[in-house]
Scaffold this motif. Sequence first.
Motif, PDB file in Angstrom:
ATOM      1  N   GLY A 161      29.663   4.646  88.164  1.00 15.05           N
ATOM      2  CA  GLY A 161      30.690   4.473  87.156  1.00 15.05           C
ATOM      3  C   GLY A 161      30.833   5.648  86.207  1.00 15.05           C
ATOM      4  N   TYR A 162      30.136   6.739  86.441  1.00  9.68           N
ATOM      5  CA  TYR A 162      30.238   7.892  85.564  1.00  9.68           C
ATOM      6  C   TYR A 162      29.981   9.163  86.370  1.00  9.68           C
ATOM      7  N   ALA A 163      30.414  10.283  85.816  1.00  8.18           N
ATOM      8  CA  ALA A 163      30.103  11.582  86.406  1.00  8.18           C
ATOM      9  C   ALA A 163      28.948  12.190  85.618  1.00  8.18           C
ATOM     10  N   TRP A 164      28.662  13.448  85.867  1.00  9.60           N
ATOM     11  CA  TRP A 164      27.525  14.073  85.199  1.00  9.60           C
ATOM     12  C   TRP A 164      27.865  15.508  84.865  1.00  9.60           C
ATOM     13  N   SER A 165      27.222  16.039  83.838  1.00  8.90           N
ATOM     14  CA  SER A 165      27.471  17.403  83.404  1.00  8.90           C
ATOM     15  C   SER A 165      26.668  18.374  84.239  1.00  8.90           C
ATOM     16  N   ARG A 166      27.342  19.447  84.681  1.00  9.12           N
ATOM     17  CA  ARG A 166      26.616  20.438  85.473  1.00  9.12           C
ATOM     18  C   ARG A 166      25.795  21.375  84.595  1.00  9.12           C
ATOM     19  N   PHE A 167      26.056  21.387  83.305  1.00  9.86           N
ATOM     20  CA  PHE A 167      25.361  22.330  82.440  1.00  9.86           C
ATOM     21  C   PHE A 167      24.160  21.702  81.760  1.00  9.86           C
ATOM     22  N   GLY A 168      24.353  20.597  81.071  1.00 12.59           N
ATOM     23  CA  GLY A 168      23.240  19.959  80.386  1.00 12.59           C
ATOM     24  C   GLY A 168      22.681  20.787  79.255  1.00 12.59           C
ATOM     25  N   LEU A 169      23.476  21.694  78.708  1.00  6.92           N
ATOM     26  CA  LEU A 169      23.007  22.561  77.630  1.00  6.92           C
ATOM     27  C   LEU A 169      23.487  22.019  76.289  1.00  6.92           C
ATOM     28  N   PRO A 170      22.745  22.247  75.232  1.00  7.76           N
ATOM     29  CA  PRO A 170      23.157  21.758  73.913  1.00  7.76           C
ATOM     30  C   PRO A 170      24.186  22.681  73.280  1.00  7.76           C
ATOM     31  N   GLU A 171      24.664  22.299  72.107  1.00  6.91           N
ATOM     32  CA  GLU A 171      25.317  23.257  71.224  1.00  6.91           C
ATOM     33  C   GLU A 171      24.204  23.974  70.465  1.00  6.91           C
ATOM     34  N   TYR A 172      24.370  25.265  70.273  1.00  9.58           N
ATOM     35  CA  TYR A 172      23.325  26.015  69.587  1.00  9.58           C
ATOM     36  C   TYR A 172      23.687  26.267  68.127  1.00  9.58           C
ATOM     37  N   THR A 173      24.907  26.704  67.853  1.00 13.35           N
ATOM     38  CA  THR A 173      25.406  26.723  66.468  1.00 13.35           C
ATOM     39  C   THR A 173      26.396  25.571  66.392  1.00 13.35           C
ATOM     40  N   GLY A 200      20.057  41.330  70.343  1.00  9.74           N
ATOM     41  CA  GLY A 200      21.411  40.959  69.951  1.00  9.74           C
ATOM     42  C   GLY A 200      21.550  40.448  68.535  1.00  9.74           C
ATOM     43  N   GLN A 201      20.443  40.245  67.829  1.00  9.72           N
ATOM     44  CA  GLN A 201      20.535  39.651  66.499  1.00  9.72           C
ATOM     45  C   GLN A 201      21.401  40.473  65.551  1.00  9.72           C
ATOM     46  N   GLU A 202      21.235  41.780  65.566  1.00  9.64           N
ATOM     47  CA  GLU A 202      22.023  42.602  64.638  1.00  9.64           C
ATOM     48  C   GLU A 202      23.492  42.646  65.017  1.00  9.64           C
ATOM     49  N   HIS A 203      23.807  42.221  66.235  1.00 12.73           N
ATOM     50  CA  HIS A 203      25.202  42.188  66.686  1.00 12.73           C
ATOM     51  C   HIS A 203      25.757  40.764  66.720  1.00 12.73           C
ATOM     52  N   HIS A 204      25.038  39.834  66.106  1.00  9.00           N
ATOM     53  CA  HIS A 204      25.485  38.447  65.963  1.00  9.00           C
ATOM     54  C   HIS A 204      25.698  37.765  67.324  1.00  9.00           C
ATOM     55  N   ILE A 205      24.772  37.997  68.235  1.00 15.19           N
ATOM     56  CA  ILE A 205      24.846  37.355  69.545  1.00 15.19           C
ATOM     57  C   ILE A 205      24.754  35.835  69.378  1.00 15.19           C
ATOM     58  N   ARG A 206      25.395  35.113  70.284  1.00 18.57           N
ATOM     59  CA  ARG A 206      25.330  33.659  70.299  1.00 18.57           C
ATOM     60  C   ARG A 206      24.864  33.185  71.672  1.00 18.57           C
ATOM     61  N   LYS A 207      24.095  32.093  71.675  1.00 19.29           N
ATOM     62  CA  LYS A 207      23.818  31.395  72.927  1.00 19.29           C
ATOM     63  C   LYS A 207      25.053  30.568  73.278  1.00 19.29           C
ATOM     64  N   MET A 208      25.451  30.613  74.536  1.00 18.96           N
ATOM     65  CA  MET A 208      26.594  29.814  74.957  1.00 18.96           C
ATOM     66  C   MET A 208      26.143  28.389  75.254  1.00 18.96           C
ATOM     67  N   GLY A 209      26.647  27.432  74.506  1.00 14.30           N
ATOM     68  CA  GLY A 209      26.290  26.040  74.698  1.00 14.30           C
ATOM     69  C   GLY A 209      27.135  25.364  75.761  1.00 14.30           C
ATOM     70  N   GLY A 210      26.684  24.180  76.150  1.00 18.56           N
ATOM     71  CA  GLY A 210      27.345  23.468  77.233  1.00 18.56           C
ATOM     72  C   GLY A 210      28.754  23.024  76.923  1.00 18.56           C
TER      73      GLY A 210
END
Length: 429
Positions: A14-26, A205-215
């Motif tokens: 009755g449901y599908a599933w996420s292929r990423f399973g990653l959180p939001e980081y910011t 990447g910190q000095e360049h404001h890198i972000r982790k890409m969330g799901g």
Amino acid sequence: MAYTVQDMRKGPEGYAWSRFGLPEYTDWMDESLSWKESCYIGDWSFLWQHRFTGPDALKLIADFTVNSFETFEVGQSKHAVHTNKDGKVIHEGVLTKFGEEDFMVHGRGGYWLSFNLGRGEYDAQVTRDDWFMYQVSGPKAIKVLESLTDAEVLLSAKFMHAVPVRIAGHDIFALRQGMAGELGFELQGPKEFGEDVYQAVLEAGQEHHIRKMGGRIAMINHLEASYPTIASDYIPAIFDEDMTEYMEYFLASMPSFAQPAYIAGSFEGRDPSEYYRSPIELGWAKVVTTRRADYLGAQALAAEKANPRRVLRTLEWNAEDVAAVQNSLLGEGEHYDFMEMPRDQRGYMWCDRIEVDGVLVGTATSRGYSYFFRKMLSLATVDVEHAEIGTCVNVIWGAPGHPQKSIRAVVRPAPYKEDRSRGELRAAS
């Protein structure tokens, strides 16, 4: 097991599933700006890798891949597309040549090639590798990466070529590509090096404001940059009777709770094949060679390339109509289906009808909200006669049997966002 359209609409439980399973980081709005303003690191290590070696490895690949191999340098990568006899996409992914008889396939295509290796007479072997794959992309990506490795090697990389680099003490590869439509590389190497490389990139990447890409935001760059994706914009062409043996082979690779495809949306296909797409419809005509006719699907694709029926576009959805869908949740009585922000997370091919004067002229997929453009967008395969930029169409929102809303939309180019992925690396260093 035979799957019907109804099976795909509900999933086994009755449901599908996420292929990423990653959180939001910011948060997803902040993360979605990263590939326009700074850069991100995205983890695509869930993709499968198969390595094909031996004298007939390239022949095997060519027999079941639509690309031209007249030129294929060591270190070069191709967007490899595999189709059935009717020219509909089975799988696609990245193919890299690491040696004259050494090829790596990233993605589901490795299963299709492995299956055909076992059925044919090829002097070739296949092994499963487990690599990390980290995309680092955005206007500041080059500054981050050149601080970690030999800048001259990195800056000399040609587009869709993998160069050897050393990061965090490990010898890995950096594939120049741009899935976000920006300058970037995909770092690749054995899984045991992955954590060291990931942390090194984050620190640099910190000095360049890198972000982790969330799901939640991972597929918005595909939408803005027009990269159609399996299970989101088409289902694999493996549900026909002549693919039964391969279906069983492929299912053995999947988690027990998953199935090969899930569908939703207002388009009511009667057969799984109505959710198949050809490379032409997905905007990949340039990779389809007509200079040889010895690969599976060649005849059908040559005819379609010469006279395409549908093409890929972006749709820009009307803001007032979108707001009416969302506002319906705030009143009494029936409401429209929830339009999740920034897009559905459950792994469906969410496929909606596109109409002109009540007549079906295509389907909309990958509906998503771009915070950067402040627009609700979707990709669309649309009839050629209605594909001119600026054409007004209607998208039908709402599952069959539910209240439905006709949403005004305008045909826009695909990609929607300017493609800067092939720009000059040295100018960004």
